[in-house]
Design a protein around this motif. Structure first.
Motif, mmCIF file in Angstrom:
data_model
loop_
_atom_site.group_PDB
_atom_site.id
_atom_site.type_symbol
_atom_site.label_atom_id
_atom_site.label_comp_id
_atom_site.label_asym_id
_atom_site.label_seq_id
_atom_site.Cartn_x
_atom_site.Cartn_y
_atom_site.Cartn_z
ATOM 1 N N GLY A 68 -10.389 -3.724 4.641
ATOM 2 C CA GLY A 68 -9.154 -4.497 4.675
ATOM 3 C C GLY A 68 -8.033 -3.918 3.834
ATOM 4 N N GLN A 69 -6.803 -4.054 4.337
ATOM 5 C CA GLN A 69 -5.647 -3.557 3.596
ATOM 6 C C GLN A 69 -5.572 -4.171 2.214
ATOM 7 N N GLN A 70 -5.924 -5.457 2.100
ATOM 8 C CA GLN A 70 -5.867 -6.090 0.788
ATOM 9 C C GLN A 70 -6.841 -5.441 -0.189
ATOM 10 N N GLU A 71 -7.940 -4.886 0.334
ATOM 11 C CA GLU A 71 -8.884 -4.188 -0.534
ATOM 12 C C GLU A 71 -8.301 -2.852 -0.992
ATOM 13 N N VAL A 72 -7.602 -2.172 -0.104
ATOM 14 C CA VAL A 72 -6.920 -0.936 -0.477
ATOM 15 C C VAL A 72 -5.903 -1.223 -1.583
ATOM 16 N N ARG B 218 7.047 -9.824 -4.655
ATOM 17 C CA ARG B 218 5.972 -10.818 -4.640
ATOM 18 C C ARG B 218 5.104 -10.695 -5.883
ATOM 19 N N SER B 219 4.229 -11.687 -6.081
ATOM 20 C CA SER B 219 3.283 -11.621 -7.187
ATOM 21 C C SER B 219 2.136 -10.673 -6.840
ATOM 22 N N GLN B 220 1.455 -10.181 -7.862
ATOM 23 C CA GLN B 220 0.319 -9.306 -7.622
ATOM 24 C C GLN B 220 -0.764 -10.043 -6.832
ATOM 25 N N GLU B 221 -0.984 -11.295 -7.163
ATOM 26 C CA GLU B 221 -2.002 -12.082 -6.459
ATOM 27 C C GLU B 221 -1.664 -12.193 -4.973
ATOM 28 N N TYR B 222 -0.405 -12.451 -4.656
ATOM 29 C CA TYR B 222 -0.011 -12.585 -3.251
ATOM 30 C C TYR B 222 -0.235 -11.280 -2.502
ATOM 31 N N VAL B 223 0.201 -10.167 -3.082
ATOM 32 C CA VAL B 223 0.075 -8.877 -2.416
ATOM 33 C C VAL B 223 -1.389 -8.537 -2.163
ATOM 34 N N GLN B 224 -2.253 -8.894 -3.106
ATOM 35 C CA GLN B 224 -3.666 -8.543 -2.981
ATOM 36 C C GLN B 224 -4.428 -9.476 -2.062
ATOM 37 N N GLN B 225 -3.842 -10.608 -1.706
ATOM 38 C CA GLN B 225 -4.550 -11.561 -0.859
ATOM 39 C C GLN B 225 -4.024 -11.605 0.567
ATOM 40 N N ARG B 226 -2.931 -10.881 0.852
ATOM 41 C CA ARG B 226 -2.399 -10.863 2.211
ATOM 42 C C ARG B 226 -3.410 -10.242 3.157
ATOM 43 N N VAL B 227 -3.794 -10.986 4.183
ATOM 44 C CA VAL B 227 -4.731 -10.456 5.168
ATOM 45 C C VAL B 227 -3.938 -9.621 6.163
ATOM 46 N N PRO C 176 0.805 -1.232 0.000
ATOM 47 C CA PRO C 176 0.000 0.000 0.000
ATOM 48 C C PRO C 176 0.830 1.271 0.000
ATOM 49 N N ALA C 177 1.966 1.286 0.721
ATOM 50 C CA ALA C 177 2.790 2.495 0.759
ATOM 51 C C ALA C 177 3.359 2.815 -0.621
ATOM 52 N N GLY C 178 3.976 1.828 -1.266
ATOM 53 C CA GLY C 178 4.584 2.060 -2.561
ATOM 54 C C GLY C 178 3.575 2.400 -3.632
ATOM 55 N N LEU C 179 2.467 1.682 -3.662
ATOM 56 C CA LEU C 179 1.448 1.937 -4.680
ATOM 57 C C LEU C 179 0.787 3.299 -4.487
ATOM 58 N N LEU C 180 0.511 3.659 -3.226
ATOM 59 C CA LEU C 180 -0.101 4.965 -2.981
ATOM 60 C C LEU C 180 0.868 6.087 -3.343
ATOM 61 N N LEU C 181 2.135 5.932 -2.994
ATOM 62 C CA LEU C 181 3.112 6.947 -3.367
ATOM 63 C C LEU C 181 3.153 7.113 -4.889
#
Length: 390
Positions: free
Chosen positions: A100-104, A34-43, A12-17
């Motif tokens: 959830g952070q993964q939703e952000v 990491r893969s995009q899928e992994y980053v988006q599914q981390r709870v 979230p920090a890198g993408l928001l920046l």
């Protein structure tokens, strides 16, 4: 490769920046191992401060959050089976949003895709170089090919285990750390929440937290030993402990299938300074807070908001004042948040040892004070909903 800002870390920090820089017309490339899928599914964390919600809305990232996020206007504190409500909205005029952070991260990835942003996932061998000069660069491997990414600035948003913090020489960097003598067992269950607000419970058996993610998904935490294996916590034991630690007269805990379990060590960590030459740290690469105060994601958002403004001011006016003040400005908020997170942890957890009985009596006194004093409750509320970011 060449860009204005190289961003190491696609959370979230890198993408928001990257998004904030794009709004200022500044180019960036994001590198994520990491893969995009992994980053988006981390709870991960799911509590957004009012300031975080306002920022995401103002920069065009709030549509789904405002539609699906759950606004909470208070929180429950519980000591054994006595529960009291801290009314955030009434005390401060502000609230929190559970999203959830993964939703952000999903929202950010989608927006960067739509805007044509460069986000490279599954990179390896990342190393930053020459950060103390005006020509820093990042070496990395992507799709089996070695690359060099040259930039005006490098943003280290690569988390606690990333490489950027170590690029600040040991003689320049100071580490402040406290490791707590317990961990959190995090549980995700497919069951609707049993409460309209989060519940922080201090029970004789240990700390418990009732949170939520949606109308059909609940998040729970239990204090445990930091080195316990997950196998030591079968589902039956988890539900028994949750019923015990969260129980109050007349209240029922809803139970359902547990779909995720993870044990996390609890620590406080700060690396100073957050800048060395053209390298700037943000988020977990620079600081970790106990999750009790729900501040990790919010602190990262505050960091990159300040960093984006400082970089934009540099390109707009040629002034480096914002860049020079970045570390000190961030650390002022970091230490306020560290204190609040430590205080919430001290209020709700068992530390054990020879002073355990004395400390529990102090916790009881704090609980009674919060119940009887509007000033004390307001202090908790204003820190929890988040102090102003700008």
């Amino acid at each position: 490769m060449r860009t204005q800002v190289a961003i190491v870390g696609g959370g979230p920090a890198g993408l928001l920046l990257s998004h904030l820089l794009h709004l200022h017309g500044i180019g960036s490339v994001v590198l994520e191992r990491r893969s995009q899928e992994y980053v988006q599914q981390r709870v991960r964390a799911g509590v957004l401060e009012q300031g975080t919600v306002d920022l995401l809305r103002d920069v065009g990232l709030g549509e789904r959050m405002l539609r699906e996020g759950e606004v909470h206007r208070g929180v429950y504190l519980q000591f054994d089976d006595e529960r009291q409500h801290i009314p955030f909205q009434e005390l401060t005029g502000r609230a929190i949003t559970v999203y959830g952070q993964q939703e952000v991260v999903k929202d950010l990835n989608e927006r960067r895709r739509r805007d044509g942003g460069q986000v490279l996932f599954e990179v390896s061998n990342v190393a930053v170089h020459d950060v103390a000069t005006d020509r820093p660069f990042v070496r990395f491997t992507f799709d089996g090919v070695d690359h060099e990414l040259h930039a005006d600035f490098i943003a280290g948003c690569d988390g606690f285990h990333g490489v950027c913090r170590d690029a600040i020489p040991a003689g320049v960097r100071t580490i402040y750390e406290r490791v707590y003598p317990f961990g959190w067992l995090g549980i995700l269950a497919t069951v609707g929440p049993s409460s309209d607000e989060l519940i922080y419970a201090n029970h004789a058996s240990g700390f418990a937290l009732h949170s939520m993610r949606s109308a059909t998904l609940s998040r729970f935490y239990l204090q445990c030993a930091p080195d316990e294996p997950r196998d030591a916590w079968p589902d039956d034991r988890i539900w028994t402990e949750l019923r015990t630690r969260l129980g109050t007269p007349g209240w029922t805990l809803h139970e359902g299938p547990i779909i995720d379990k993870v044990i996390t060590a609890i620590r406080s960590f700060v690396a100073e300074p957050l800048r060395h030459g053209r390298l700037f740290l943000a988020g977990d690469s620079a600081h970790i807070v106990p999750p009790t105060g729900a501040k990790g994601l919010n602190l990262a958002v505050s960091d990159v908001d300040k960093l984006a403004e400082a970089i934009a001011d540099f390109y707009r006016t040629g002034s480096a004042t914002g860049l020079d003040c970045y570390s000190a400005a961030c650390l002022q908020r970091v230490w306020r948040v560290q204190h609040f997170s430590w205080w919430m942890t001290s209020l709700t957890h068992h530390f054990g040892g020879p002073n355990a009985a004395f400390e529990r009596r102090l916790q009881r006194s704090q609980f009674d004070y919060l119940r009887s004093s509007t000033a004390a409750a307001t202090t908790l509320a204003e820190n929890y909903v988040g102090l102003p970011t700008r």
